[in-house]
Design a protein around this motif. Sequence first.
Motif, PDB file in Angstrom:
ATOM      1  N   PHE A 207      15.085   8.490  88.676  1.00 24.97           N
ATOM      2  CA  PHE A 207      15.947   7.611  87.841  1.00 24.97           C
ATOM      3  C   PHE A 207      16.978   7.695  86.874  1.00 24.97           C
ATOM      4  O   PHE A 207      16.204   8.740  85.840  1.00 24.97           O
ATOM      5  N   ILE A 208      18.421   6.882  86.700  1.00 25.10           N
ATOM      6  CA  ILE A 208      18.792   7.339  86.036  1.00 25.10           C
ATOM      7  C   ILE A 208      19.651   6.271  85.350  1.00 25.10           C
ATOM      8  O   ILE A 208      20.238   5.531  86.002  1.00 25.10           O
ATOM      9  N   PRO A 209      19.145   5.563  83.763  1.00 23.54           N
ATOM     10  CA  PRO A 209      19.329   4.256  83.546  1.00 23.54           C
ATOM     11  C   PRO A 209      21.160   4.009  83.016  1.00 23.54           C
ATOM     12  O   PRO A 209      21.457   5.164  82.198  1.00 23.54           O
ATOM     13  N   VAL A 210      21.905   3.414  83.708  1.00 23.69           N
ATOM     14  CA  VAL A 210      23.403   3.566  84.016  1.00 23.69           C
ATOM     15  C   VAL A 210      24.178   1.846  83.341  1.00 23.69           C
ATOM     16  O   VAL A 210      23.660   0.476  84.451  1.00 23.69           O
ATOM     17  N   ASP A 211      24.354   2.111  81.832  1.00 20.03           N
ATOM     18  CA  ASP A 211      24.564   0.944  81.672  1.00 20.03           C
ATOM     19  C   ASP A 211      25.914   0.061  81.737  1.00 20.03           C
ATOM     20  O   ASP A 211      26.778   0.658  80.804  1.00 20.03           O
ATOM     21  N   THR A 212      26.441  -0.457  82.438  1.00 21.47           N
ATOM     22  CA  THR A 212      27.900  -0.967  83.099  1.00 21.47           C
ATOM     23  C   THR A 212      28.520  -1.612  82.426  1.00 21.47           C
ATOM     24  O   THR A 212      29.424  -1.902  82.000  1.00 21.47           O
ATOM     25  N   GLU A 213      27.926  -2.414  80.895  1.00 28.27           N
ATOM     26  CA  GLU A 213      28.330  -2.871  79.874  1.00 28.27           C
ATOM     27  C   GLU A 213      29.324  -1.599  78.971  1.00 28.27           C
ATOM     28  O   GLU A 213      29.541  -1.849  77.616  1.00 28.27           O
ATOM     29  N   ALA A 214      28.016  -0.557  78.487  1.00 23.00           N
ATOM     30  CA  ALA A 214      28.308   0.093  77.630  1.00 23.00           C
ATOM     31  C   ALA A 214      27.970   1.809  78.360  1.00 23.00           C
ATOM     32  O   ALA A 214      27.332   2.601  78.123  1.00 23.00           O
ATOM     33  N   VAL A 215      28.666   2.152  78.527  1.00 25.47           N
ATOM     34  CA  VAL A 215      29.523   3.295  79.864  1.00 25.47           C
ATOM     35  C   VAL A 215      28.837   4.706  78.890  1.00 25.47           C
ATOM     36  O   VAL A 215      29.692   4.103  77.722  1.00 25.47           O
ATOM     37  N   LEU A 373      45.384  -8.003  78.170  1.00 21.32           N
ATOM     38  CA  LEU A 373      43.563  -8.769  77.526  1.00 21.32           C
ATOM     39  C   LEU A 373      43.550  -7.521  76.075  1.00 21.32           C
ATOM     40  O   LEU A 373      43.928  -6.521  76.102  1.00 21.32           O
ATOM     41  N   PRO A 374      43.440  -7.959  75.147  1.00 22.90           N
ATOM     42  CA  PRO A 374      42.912  -7.221  73.576  1.00 22.90           C
ATOM     43  C   PRO A 374      41.829  -5.990  74.160  1.00 22.90           C
ATOM     44  O   PRO A 374      41.235  -6.211  75.127  1.00 22.90           O
ATOM     45  N   VAL A 375      42.006  -5.227  73.289  1.00 21.38           N
ATOM     46  CA  VAL A 375      41.305  -3.973  73.762  1.00 21.38           C
ATOM     47  C   VAL A 375      39.681  -4.471  73.361  1.00 21.38           C
ATOM     48  O   VAL A 375      39.297  -5.056  71.666  1.00 21.38           O
ATOM     49  N   ALA A 376      38.720  -4.064  73.928  1.00 19.98           N
ATOM     50  CA  ALA A 376      37.023  -4.440  73.951  1.00 19.98           C
ATOM     51  C   ALA A 376      36.757  -3.150  73.882  1.00 19.98           C
ATOM     52  O   ALA A 376      36.805  -2.517  74.756  1.00 19.98           O
ATOM     53  N   ALA A 377      35.727  -2.983  73.363  1.00 23.90           N
ATOM     54  CA  ALA A 377      34.338  -1.822  73.294  1.00 23.90           C
ATOM     55  C   ALA A 377      33.435  -2.413  72.592  1.00 23.90           C
ATOM     56  O   ALA A 377      32.661  -3.628  72.491  1.00 23.90           O
ATOM     57  N   ALA A 378      32.229  -1.916  73.211  1.00 23.61           N
ATOM     58  CA  ALA A 378      30.440  -2.475  73.275  1.00 23.61           C
ATOM     59  C   ALA A 378      29.966  -1.430  73.870  1.00 23.61           C
ATOM     60  O   ALA A 378      29.928  -0.181  73.465  1.00 23.61           O
ATOM     61  N   ASP A 379      28.923  -1.348  72.721  1.00 23.93           N
ATOM     62  CA  ASP A 379      27.715  -0.388  72.580  1.00 23.93           C
ATOM     63  C   ASP A 379      26.105  -0.580  71.854  1.00 23.93           C
ATOM     64  O   ASP A 379      26.560  -2.070  71.572  1.00 23.93           O
ATOM     65  N   ARG A 380      25.695  -0.005  72.160  1.00 24.35           N
ATOM     66  CA  ARG A 380      24.527  -0.838  71.501  1.00 24.35           C
ATOM     67  C   ARG A 380      22.849   0.333  70.980  1.00 24.35           C
ATOM     68  O   ARG A 380      23.435   1.769  71.470  1.00 24.35           O
ATOM     69  N   ALA A 457      37.053   2.146  66.306  1.00 22.69           N
ATOM     70  CA  ALA A 457      36.675   3.495  64.901  1.00 22.69           C
ATOM     71  C   ALA A 457      35.463   1.795  64.302  1.00 22.69           C
ATOM     72  O   ALA A 457      34.822   1.664  63.650  1.00 22.69           O
ATOM     73  N   LEU A 458      36.187   0.184  64.965  1.00 23.09           N
ATOM     74  CA  LEU A 458      35.068  -1.058  64.360  1.00 23.09           C
ATOM     75  C   LEU A 458      33.898  -1.117  64.620  1.00 23.09           C
ATOM     76  O   LEU A 458      33.643  -0.766  64.917  1.00 23.09           O
ATOM     77  N   LEU A 459      33.504  -0.249  66.418  1.00 25.44           N
ATOM     78  CA  LEU A 459      32.837  -0.113  67.042  1.00 25.44           C
ATOM     79  C   LEU A 459      31.852   0.222  66.600  1.00 25.44           C
ATOM     80  O   LEU A 459      30.254   0.537  65.604  1.00 25.44           O
ATOM     81  N   ASP A 460      32.521   1.429  66.218  1.00 28.10           N
ATOM     82  CA  ASP A 460      31.236   3.019  65.373  1.00 28.10           C
ATOM     83  C   ASP A 460      31.251   2.300  63.261  1.00 28.10           C
ATOM     84  O   ASP A 460      29.950   2.239  63.281  1.00 28.10           O
ATOM     85  N   LYS A 461      32.517   1.630  62.919  1.00 27.34           N
ATOM     86  CA  LYS A 461      32.127   0.872  61.751  1.00 27.34           C
ATOM     87  C   LYS A 461      30.330  -0.042  62.071  1.00 27.34           C
ATOM     88  O   LYS A 461      29.529   0.460  61.105  1.00 27.34           O
ATOM     89  N   GLY A 462      30.490  -0.814  62.893  1.00 27.65           N
ATOM     90  CA  GLY A 462      29.847  -1.989  63.179  1.00 27.65           C
ATOM     91  C   GLY A 462      28.277  -1.598  63.238  1.00 27.65           C
ATOM     92  O   GLY A 462      26.932  -1.739  62.557  1.00 27.65           O
ATOM     93  N   LEU A 463      28.247  -0.300  64.293  1.00 24.87           N
ATOM     94  CA  LEU A 463      26.375   0.281  64.526  1.00 24.87           C
ATOM     95  C   LEU A 463      26.483   1.187  63.562  1.00 24.87           C
ATOM     96  O   LEU A 463      25.437   1.189  63.224  1.00 24.87           O
ATOM     97  N   GLN A 464      26.797   1.439  62.463  1.00 26.20           N
ATOM     98  CA  GLN A 464      27.109   2.021  61.321  1.00 26.20           C
ATOM     99  C   GLN A 464      26.289   1.551  60.663  1.00 26.20           C
ATOM    100  O   GLN A 464      24.989   1.216  59.394  1.00 26.20           O
ATOM    101  N   THR A 465      26.677   0.419  60.071  1.00 30.50           N
ATOM    102  CA  THR A 465      26.807  -0.883  59.313  1.00 30.50           C
ATOM    103  C   THR A 465      24.892  -1.824  59.633  1.00 30.50           C
ATOM    104  O   THR A 465      24.290  -2.231  58.826  1.00 30.50           O
TER     105      THR A 465
END
Length: 474
Positions: A207-215, A373-380, A457-465
């Motif tokens: 089993f490989i967990p694949v998150d399609t929202e945060a690839v 669309l505005p450029v969007a990114a997501a991670d967890r 850059a914003l995503l990386d900074k947000g996660l680090q914060t």
Amino acid sequence: MKFGTSGLRGLATELAGKPATIYATAFARHLLDTGKAEPGDTVLIGRDFRDSSPVIAAACAAALSRAGLQPVDCGTLPTPALALYGLKTGAASLMITGSHIPADRNGIKFYLPSGEIDKHDEAAITALAAEVEAEDFTAPADVEMEHAGERAVAVFFDRNRALLSPGTLSGMTIGVYQHSTVARDLLADVLEQYGATVKRLGRSEDFIPVDTEAVSADTVDKLKRWAREEKLDAIVSADGDGDRPLVADETGTPLRGDLLGLIAAGFLGAKVVVTPVTSNSGIEGAGRHEVVRTRVGSPYVIAGMLDALADGKEGVMGFEANGGLLTASPFLLNGRTLNPLPTRDCFVPILACLERAATSGQALSVVAASYSLPVAAADRLENFPQAHSAALMQHLRASRENLANFLSEIGEVESTSDIDGLRVSLKDGRTIHFRPSGNAPEMRCYVEAESEKAAAALLDKGLQTIRDFAAASP
């Protein structure tokens, strides 16, 4: 065990024991108490490919049987296929799946004969589970079951082979990243039925967990390599239980799930689109449809769709930021009616995107760019204790000063939305959204910015914060 954005989830080792029996029993009692089932009625059971799923399915089957219902084994199949077969046969159902989360976790999704349970059902099942847990009973034995998996898959295949005109995908070479999704063979079969040349890629018996929202970066690397080596027009896949789509363009770059939903809205001719607050902020201006925003989770999207129907609206559909598409109204396609399926489905958005590329003669990357669309990114952040998530959200909501200080190295706050998590619009036009997972030890961050570089850059900074806050917490 607790309900989250979609179903019940927890550690597989825990769920495979008494909890699976307790919640299956509670679900059976809820069905009988509400008249959604009569003694002796069938309940369908499906599962994904996790090692723990067969054991959990067997425990649920035995519990249903002891409660006076007749479990039916549908085997491994996509969640939307199970839900559709339940709607067709008038049967309740259980899907044993943890969706995209790690293999050491699992879950159960519950369906009434009319479709996915809502938050009121969740509350009732939770209360009944507490009663069941207090009772003195032995674990039920295994039961013999009728098998209906082939029939359920056939019904779902018939639905999907009528969405496009014959030969629509002729001339396209499409990769199917099969990994361990239960949709892997059905996806390939459907695409070939429309004339595509299909390349089966990355099939795994583990089993490989694949998150399609945060690839993940590793998955993106695979997609880009396959796209280059196989000269593909697109790569498609899904999460573990086949209700969230993954579509990558001809370069192997994944398209965001909310863009897939937007393309599907145009494909269906939707008049009302219901989508969570985490979906791209540009959706409102990207079509002629009305947009309704909700909290994250299919139960909230379904509730929004039902409200639209109650208001007399037509052409009602919904999608989540992960791309899972739900329909509440019938839609007419190629002279045939596509009946409502109010649970997440990966097939319609995948086919809608491929159809758009095929009929326009444009590469998928060009199709995606055309929506502007505005450029969007997501991670967890995975394995992020829920206590830390709760402390962070409490701190940010406590005062404007707390929020400003937390974001001092990111930007100035313009406005906030507290529909689900905390979504912050910054004065420079960027957006950052913090949201704890509803049923897993994960903290999610979503961002929008003017370019891919700025979004990353914003995503990386947000996660680090977030990490820094957790490290400094007692």
